[in-house]
Design an enzyme around this catalytic site. Structure first.
Site, PDB file in Angstrom:
ATOM      1  N   CYS A 115      26.056   1.192   8.214  1.00 14.84           N
ATOM      2  CA  CYS A 115      25.507   0.553   7.005  1.00 14.84           C
ATOM      3  C   CYS A 115      24.039   0.166   7.155  1.00 14.84           C
ATOM      4  CB  CYS A 115      26.325  -0.670   6.635  1.00 14.84           C
ATOM      5  SG  CYS A 115      27.933  -0.193   6.019  1.00 14.84           S
ATOM      6  N   HIS A 261      22.034  -3.816   1.140  1.00 15.84           N
ATOM      7  CA  HIS A 261      23.053  -2.782   1.352  1.00 15.84           C
ATOM      8  C   HIS A 261      24.258  -3.155   0.506  1.00 15.84           C
ATOM      9  CE1 HIS A 261      26.255  -0.462   2.885  1.00 15.84           C
ATOM     10  NE2 HIS A 261      26.800  -1.452   3.576  1.00 15.84           N
ATOM     11  N   ASN A 291      30.749   1.354  -1.645  1.00 17.67           N
ATOM     12  CA  ASN A 291      29.862   1.238  -0.477  1.00 17.67           C
ATOM     13  C   ASN A 291      29.575   2.648   0.049  1.00 17.67           C
ATOM     14  OD1 ASN A 291      28.844   0.993   2.135  1.00 17.67           O
ATOM     15  ND2 ASN A 291      30.203  -0.672   2.734  1.00 17.67           N
TER      16      ASN A 291
HETATM   17  N1  ACO Z   1      44.603  -3.898  -2.672  1.00 15.77           N
HETATM   18  C1  ACO Z   1      45.462  -4.947  -2.713  1.00 15.77           C
HETATM   19  N2  ACO Z   1      45.658  -5.766  -1.662  1.00 15.77           N
HETATM   20  C2  ACO Z   1      44.950  -5.542  -0.545  1.00 15.77           C
HETATM   21  C3  ACO Z   1      44.046  -4.475  -0.439  1.00 15.77           C
HETATM   22  C4  ACO Z   1      43.888  -3.634  -1.555  1.00 15.77           C
HETATM   23  N3  ACO Z   1      43.018  -2.592  -1.572  1.00 15.77           N
HETATM   24  N4  ACO Z   1      43.480  -4.492   0.786  1.00 15.77           N
HETATM   25  C5  ACO Z   1      44.007  -5.528   1.440  1.00 15.77           C
HETATM   26  N5  ACO Z   1      44.910  -6.157   0.640  1.00 15.77           N
HETATM   27  C6  ACO Z   1      45.698  -7.348   0.947  1.00 15.77           C
HETATM   28  C7  ACO Z   1      45.874  -7.569   2.433  1.00 15.77           C
HETATM   29  O1  ACO Z   1      46.954  -6.831   2.929  1.00 15.77           O
HETATM   30  C8  ACO Z   1      46.099  -9.060   2.491  1.00 15.77           C
HETATM   31  O2  ACO Z   1      47.438  -9.313   2.154  1.00 15.77           O
HETATM   32  P1  ACO Z   1      48.272 -10.483   2.919  1.00 15.77           P
HETATM   33  O3  ACO Z   1      47.522 -11.758   2.637  1.00 15.77           O
HETATM   34  O4  ACO Z   1      49.607 -10.408   2.288  1.00 15.77           O
HETATM   35  O5  ACO Z   1      48.237 -10.104   4.365  1.00 15.77           O
HETATM   36  C9  ACO Z   1      45.235  -9.619   1.361  1.00 15.77           C
HETATM   37  O6  ACO Z   1      44.990  -8.510   0.477  1.00 15.77           O
HETATM   38  C10 ACO Z   1      43.930 -10.191   1.821  1.00 15.77           C
HETATM   39  O7  ACO Z   1      43.301  -9.246   2.709  1.00 15.77           O
HETATM   40  P2  ACO Z   1      41.927  -9.557   3.422  1.00 15.77           P
HETATM   41  O8  ACO Z   1      41.550  -8.383   4.250  1.00 15.77           O
HETATM   42  O9  ACO Z   1      42.006 -10.899   4.049  1.00 15.77           O
HETATM   43  O10 ACO Z   1      40.953  -9.633   2.138  1.00 15.77           O
HETATM   44  P3  ACO Z   1      39.475 -10.156   2.049  1.00 15.77           P
HETATM   45  O11 ACO Z   1      39.410 -11.229   1.044  1.00 15.77           O
HETATM   46  O12 ACO Z   1      38.879 -10.408   3.398  1.00 15.77           O
HETATM   47  O13 ACO Z   1      38.716  -8.893   1.415  1.00 15.77           O
HETATM   48  C11 ACO Z   1      37.293  -7.082   2.071  1.00 15.77           C
HETATM   49  C12 ACO Z   1      38.706  -7.680   2.116  1.00 15.77           C
HETATM   50  C13 ACO Z   1      36.961  -6.765   0.633  1.00 15.77           C
HETATM   51  C14 ACO Z   1      37.295  -5.817   2.892  1.00 15.77           C
HETATM   52  C15 ACO Z   1      36.265  -8.099   2.605  1.00 15.77           C
HETATM   53  O14 ACO Z   1      36.757  -8.673   3.786  1.00 15.77           O
HETATM   54  C16 ACO Z   1      34.899  -7.489   2.898  1.00 15.77           C
HETATM   55  O15 ACO Z   1      34.219  -7.016   2.020  1.00 15.77           O
HETATM   56  N6  ACO Z   1      34.436  -7.540   4.145  1.00 15.77           N
HETATM   57  C17 ACO Z   1      33.092  -7.100   4.522  1.00 15.77           C
HETATM   58  C18 ACO Z   1      32.899  -5.628   4.393  1.00 15.77           C
HETATM   59  C19 ACO Z   1      31.528  -5.247   4.926  1.00 15.77           C
HETATM   60  O16 ACO Z   1      30.531  -5.915   4.716  1.00 15.77           O
HETATM   61  N7  ACO Z   1      31.439  -4.194   5.690  1.00 15.77           N
HETATM   62  C20 ACO Z   1      30.182  -3.883   6.340  1.00 15.77           C
HETATM   63  C21 ACO Z   1      29.610  -2.663   5.875  1.00 15.77           C
HETATM   64  S1  ACO Z   1      30.667  -1.292   6.100  1.00 15.77           S
HETATM   65  C22 ACO Z   1      30.013  -0.348   7.424  1.00 15.77           C
HETATM   66  O17 ACO Z   1      29.162  -0.751   8.165  1.00 15.77           O
HETATM   67  C23 ACO Z   1      30.622   0.968   7.672  1.00 15.77           C
END
Ligand code: ACO
Length: 334
Positions: A115, A261, A291
């Site tokens: 990223c 980003h 993304n």
């Molecule tokens: N649809 C429905 N439910 C989902 C999905 C989905 N697509 N994905 C996960 N869930 C569920 C999980 O299983 C979990 O369920 P549980 O509570 O029963 O266990 C619940 O939703 C919450 O999951 P979390 O992973 O805790 O969700 P969070 O609020 O953290 O959001 C996300 C996830 C969107 C990925 C967020 O954490 C995020 O954006 N993180 C940063 C991403 C980022 O900046 N990446 C860097 C760049 S990428 C790179 O460098 C390649």
């Protein structure tokens, strides 16, 4: 020392729009969850049978950027290509651009910084220009994620986020020392490498072993500890923007346009509020494209510029955080 300036921009995304509702037919997810957590409404995924790859999309964006710069392919001295989804394990996509654009046998390198790839690529190009080694450097960010994602419920935490696309710019020498890239700031922290990673194929776990492994081996799909990444992202984004501003005796009030980003709209909004930026001082398009990793900043920069949101003399701040971890910022006087 010379300064470098962006003189041409281009972007390309595949035609195929994949909405959140379409994803909910492939895996257990829904539009509400995706929009609420990430801000994403739809993304572009290369359709089956399309010729598009990271290199092909990068070449399409590059042609536009060279054209907009008022140059020809023969004016380019060097290619810097950022991607985490190269066409081949090796060689990199940069050399494919040299061939696809029928360029002279100029040098080409690939940047593997996920990223933060475009920030690292722009900074690398800037150094070559600063030292006087090159005059016009083609900088590309492109990703073809969709073919490498786990599109089942098992992979939903990652797959719904990523999109395909490419952007490019021509960075050129300028005699005006007050314009162009003022500074760039790069960081890494490898101890968190396993928080956002595609582990295989690696030399330690090569293809025959993967073929023999059980379904539980998902090491060839991206793994992300989303919450951990999120927490680090908001801190590092803020730090590296402040570092860039301080290095130029500037402060957040001086920012005319911030292009983060496009990792997650919530991360962008956190940073926007922290720096008290108004809606017209930040540009986001993650809603449309998801993304696109190394391509996201350059696609957004191209769109913002084409929409007239960046004017001569504006202070433009680019910043990214991602896998590695790596993060960085580039401060530009447009
Ligand atoms: N649809 C429905 N439910 C989902 C999905 C989905 N697509 N994905 C996960 N869930 C569920 C999980 O299983 C979990 O369920 P549980 O509570 O029963 O266990 C619940 O939703 C919450 O999951 P979390 O992973 O805790 O969700 P969070 O609020 O953290 O959001 C996300 C996830 C969107 C990925 C967020 O954490 C995020 O954006 N993180 C940063 C991403 C980022 O900046 N990446 C860097 C760049 S990428 C790179 O460098 C390649």
């Amino acid at each position: 020392m010379y300064n470098s300036k962006i003189i041409g921009l281009g972007s390309y995304v595949p035609d195929n729009v994949v909405t959140n509702d379409e994803l909910s037919k492939m895996m257990d997810t829904n539009d509400e969850w995706i929009q609420e957590r990430t801000g994403i409404k739809e993304r572009r995924w290369v359709s089956k049978g399309s010729e598009d790859t990271s290199a092909v999309m990068g070449a399409k964006a590059a042609k536009i950027a060279i054209d907009k710069a008022g140059l020809t392919k023969d004016d380019i001295d060097f290619i810097v290509f950022a991607t985490l989804s190269p066409d081949y394990y090796f060689p990199g996509c940069g050399v494919q651009i040299q061939d696809m654009l029928d360029m002279p046998t100029i040098g080409a390198i690939d940047i593997r910084n996920q990223c933060s790839g475009f920030i690292y690529a722009l900074s690398t190009a800037d150094q070559f220009i600063k030292t006087g080694m090159y005059k016009n450097v083609l900088v590309i960010g492109a990703e073809y994620h969709s073919n490498g994602l786990d599109k089942t419920t098992r992979g939903r935490g990652v797959s719904v986020i990523f999109g395909d696309g490419a952007g490019a710019c021509v960075l050129s020498r300028t005699e005006d020392n007050n314009k162009g890239i003022l500074s760039s700031h790069l960081h890494s922290q490898g101890k968190h490498a396993d928080k956002l990673i595609v582990k295989s194929p690696s030399i330690k776990h090569w293809v025959p072993e993967i073929l023999e492994s059980t379904e539980e081996d998902t090491s060839y799909y991206p793994f992300m500890d989303g919450t951990f990444v999120f927490k680090h992202a908001v801190v590092r984004f803020s730090e590296v923007i402040m570092e860039g501003l301080a290095a130029n005796n500037l402060n957040p009030n001086d920012i005319d346009m911030f292009i983060p980003h496009q990792a997650n709209l919530r991360i962008s909004q956190f940073v926007q509020h922290k720096f008290k930026l108004k809606d017209d001082q930040i540009y986001n398009n993650i809603m449309k494209y998801g993304n696109t990793t190394a391509a996201s900043i350059i696609i957004a920069l191209t769109e913002a510029f084409e929409k007239g949101k960046i004017k001569d003399n504006d202070l433009v701040v680019l910043a990214a955080f991602g896998s590695g971890f790596t993060w960085g910022s580039v401060i530009i006087r447009w």
